[in-house]
Every structure is written in C-alpha cells, then in structure tokens.
Design a protein around this motif. Structure first.
Motif, short mmCIF file in Angstrom:
data_model
loop_
_atom_site.label_atom_id
_atom_site.label_comp_id
_atom_site.label_asym_id
_atom_site.label_seq_id
_atom_site.Cartn_x
_atom_site.Cartn_y
_atom_site.Cartn_z
N THR A 184 0.77 -1.33 -0.10
CA THR A 184 0.03 0.01 0.08
C THR A 184 0.89 1.15 0.16
OG1 THR A 184 -1.56 -1.04 1.27
CG2 THR A 184 -1.88 1.33 1.29
N ILE A 189 0.95 4.20 -2.58
CA ILE A 189 0.55 5.64 -2.32
C ILE A 189 1.64 6.74 -2.91
CG2 ILE A 189 0.79 7.41 -0.49
CD1 ILE A 189 -0.88 5.36 1.26
N ARG A 236 0.97 9.28 -5.64
CA ARG A 236 1.46 10.80 -5.19
C ARG A 236 2.25 11.23 -6.23
NH1 ARG A 236 6.05 12.24 -3.19
NH2 ARG A 236 6.69 9.99 -2.55
N GLU A 296 4.98 4.83 3.44
CA GLU A 296 5.56 4.76 2.10
C GLU A 296 6.46 3.86 2.05
OE1 GLU A 296 6.28 8.06 -0.27
OE2 GLU A 296 4.01 8.71 -0.48
N ALA A 324 -0.53 1.08 6.73
CA ALA A 324 -1.47 2.12 6.43
C ALA A 324 -2.68 1.48 6.80
CB ALA A 324 -1.61 2.06 4.89
N VAL A 352 -5.63 5.36 4.31
CA VAL A 352 -5.59 5.10 2.67
C VAL A 352 -6.90 5.96 2.17
CG1 VAL A 352 -6.25 3.09 1.32
CG2 VAL A 352 -4.80 2.94 3.19
N VAL A 405 -5.93 9.64 1.96
CA VAL A 405 -5.12 9.81 0.68
C VAL A 405 -5.77 9.51 -0.77
CG1 VAL A 405 -2.94 8.94 -0.46
CG2 VAL A 405 -3.01 9.35 2.05
N LEU A 441 -5.07 1.75 -4.15
CA LEU A 441 -4.05 1.80 -3.07
C LEU A 441 -3.89 0.57 -2.42
CD1 LEU A 441 -4.40 5.57 -1.74
CD2 LEU A 441 -3.18 4.56 -3.57
#
Length: 394
Positions: free
Chosen positions: A9, A13, A17, A42, A48, A53, A56, A67
């Motif tokens: 995950t 992300i 991102r 990350e 996470a 989650v 984000v 994700l």
C-alpha cells in the motif's frame, strides 16, 4: 512508471502521489497525518490504516482499491476464485432480460430456502462454494420472479443480490459490489419491503465510508432510518434500526465526532437490549455482541488504541456467531494489539481469524496491513534485543 516487485500500500501511495505531482511534504500538508507517518507508510515501516488510505485516495482522486491493490489476483488465481468472477458479472447484468426460457424454476418455498442457504454460505465464509453457486441462483430466482411475481420471490431475489454484494466485497471486486447493491434495490422495490430497502442504504453507506465520503455515508444512514418508518414494529425492524446506528457510529468515529459515536452506540445498545442476539434477523448479526464489537472498532478509528484494547479483551464471541463477523473482529483486535506493542497477541488473533475464515482473512486489506506491520517489527526486534543485551553486558 510501473510499480516494482513486492509492492504494498505504501508503494502504491507513493506511485499515485508522484503521478499527481506531489512531494511527500506536499501530500502531508493535504491530509491530517504527519509527514513522518507518511514517509514510514510509503517505505513499508508502518502499516497504512484504513482511514489514512481513504483520506489519501480522496486527495489523489483515485479509488481506495488503487492503493490497497485489490482484488488480489495472484491469490484469487491460486484459490481458483478468479475464474468465477466473470459468471458473477454476467449474472448481475442480465436482470432486465425477463425470464430465461431454458430455466424451469423450483417452487417458491424451495427458492426462498436456496436464497437463505446462499446467505448461510457467505456468513460461513465458504466463498468458493458461494461464488460458484451465485450465477445459477440469481438466474433461477430472477426467472421465477418474472413468471410468477410475488413479494416473497422478489424479496428472495433482493436478498440474493445482497449476498452477491457480500461475496464480491470479500473478494475485493468493489465495482461489482456496487452493481449488486443497485440490483438489490431494484428487486426490493418490487418486493415492497422497507426492511430490505433500509439494509441496502446501510450497505451503501459502508461503500462511501470505505472511500472516505463520510458526509454521504451519514446521509444514507439517515435515509435508511427514514425508510424504516414504513415498516411495522417487529424484532427485525428493531435489529435493522440498531444496525443503522452501529454503521453511523463507525462513520462518526472515522470523522472523529466523539459525541455522535457515543449517541449512536447508546441507541444501538438500547435496541440490542430489546432484541437480544438477533443473528437470524436479515443476517445482520445484530445484538449486544455486535454493539461491543463496534465500540472496539469506533475506538480504533479514533486512534484510541488503549481503550480499544481494553474493550476488545472483554468481548466474548458467541459460539453460534457468524464466522465472517467473528473473523473480522479478530483482525481488528490484531491491529490494535500491534499498535499497543503486543505483537505475540496480535499474531494469535490473526491466526484465529485465519482458522475461522481463511479465504476472508487472506483477502482482507486490514489483515494484510497488520501482517506487514508485524513482519517489519519482527525484523527490527532482534537488532533491538542485541543492542539491549550489549548494553547490559550480556
């Protein structure tokens, strides 16, 4: 920019991102989480949380599944479940074609029993068996509903679509789960069953909750409560009303609205005292145990891990409780135990969840994140112990 081997995950992300043109600090400024936590997630040093989650995903304008990596195709193929998804997709798409001329449906009582058994399979987390049977059950009950429509047969079809939603959620196919909920509403309206319609609003609210849309989730709960006003007072109605309050409590917890959490749990507790353990009421598993389980989840969502752990240790799961619900509780308990540093206890909880519902646990995003967190801690602990041993001269 393809994702690397061993993705998790946190790496997803980071991938999305960067696609959005954000640095870690830039993303951290847009979410209610620290830059330090984001970097640890990350890098895989921290699991996470579902809240992180969802937050984000909302900021990056992607689905939560982008994700989490769901559906987990490698595992689904290993369990021979991936091959069953296409027939399910087709079964959900053929609702408006009328009766199938190739099908001679069984009598209505037998079809109602088949729908009930389908629910039973999913509550027992026999996902392969349920996914295998789903297309034929949907097709047969649909044909029967067109040929000899009645409130009873339409209600059975609505219930079957609801269970199809449960199957597809557990397998990680959230797009199909949304379609199943639409079909559930289509059949429930023909059954003129306000209880099924209210349950559908509750399940829709959970969909938006998962995606971080808490305001919409709260509105759907209110809509479900309004629909209940059309039903006659009964044990089933009280169970649905209580379950709606439980859903509202978790949504409020994710929104960090403590007063709303307290109010909704109190309402749910009052309904639970009236109906007792109502696992037979629309397959909701509502009752005092579910209220206690949701109280634990609410404290987890609010980051109150100490209180969540205290309450989790006091939960006693009834022997006849649906293993799907029991397994989910043990996954939640594992998460809070890990957060509290009780890694051995967390591992035991995960093993219990796996023993009860192996396939559900395998495809549970929260279980996977907790396992990843425990693996990281296990790798770090020996170094820490070596340092302490050297420090005290051993």
């Amino acid at each position: 920019m393809p994702l690397a081997e061993g993705e998790h995950t946190g790496t997803r992300i980071a991938y999305h991102r960067k696609r959005a043109g954000l640095t870690q600090r830039g993303l951290a400024q847009k979410i209610p989480y620290s830059y330090s936590l984001l970097t640890q997630v990350e890098s895989g040093h921290k699991p996470a949380s579902p809240d992180l989650v969802a937050t984000v995903a909302k900021v990056l304008c992607v689905d939560v599944t982008s994700l989490t990596g769901q559906p987990y195709l490698t595992e689904l193929q290993q369990d021979r479940l991936a091959e069953l998804v296409r027939p399910i997709r087709e079964a959900l798409d053929l609702y408006d074609l009328g009766p199938d001329p190739a099908i001679t449906p069984r009598p209505t009582p037998q079809l109602v029993a088949a729908a009930e058994n389908f629910c039973r399979l999913v509550r027992a987390t026999k996902l392969h068996e349920a996914a295998l049977e789903l297309p034929d059950v949907v097709a047969e009950i649909t044909t029967a509903a067109y040929r000899a429509p009645s409130s009873e047969i339409w209600a059975a079809l609505s219930s079957t679509y609801r269970t199809a939603h449960d199957v597809t959620v557990k397998l990680g196919y959230y797009d199909l789960s949304t379609v199943a909920l639409d079909r559930m509403d289509w059949a429930a309206s023909r059954a003129s069953d306000p209880l099924l319609a209210a349950v559908r609003q509750y399940m829709r609210a959970l969909v938006y909750f998962r995606e971080g849309e808490y305001t919409i989730g709260q509105r759907l709960i209110v809509a479900g409560q309004s629909i209940l006003g059309q039903a006659q007072p009964s044990r089933e109605r009280f169970a649905v009303a209580g379950q709606l309050h439980l859903g509202a409590s978790i949504i409020a917890a994710r929104a960090h609205d403590r007063s709303e959490v307290t109010a909704h749990l109190a309402e749910a507790r009052a309904y639970a005292s009236r109906v007792g353990e109502a696992s037979d009421a629309l397959w909701l598993s509502f009752g005092p145990t579910n209220v206690r389980v949701h109280a634990v989840s609410a404290h987890i969502e609010m980051g109150e891990f100490g209180e969540a752990l205290r309450q989790a240790d006091g939960v006693r799961i009834p022997n006849d409780w649906a293993v799907s619900r029991a397994s989910h509780f043990y996954v939640d308990r594992a998460r809070v135990q890990m957060e509290a540093g009780r890694t051995e206890a967390a591992l035991k909880s995960l093993i219990t969840a796996r023993r009860l519902a192996p396939q559900q646990t395998r495809y549970h995003a929260g279980a996977r994140e907790t396992i990843r967190g425990l693996v990281h801690l296990a790798r770090r602990t020996p170094d820490t112990l070596d340092h302490l041993a050297a420090w005290v001269g051993l």
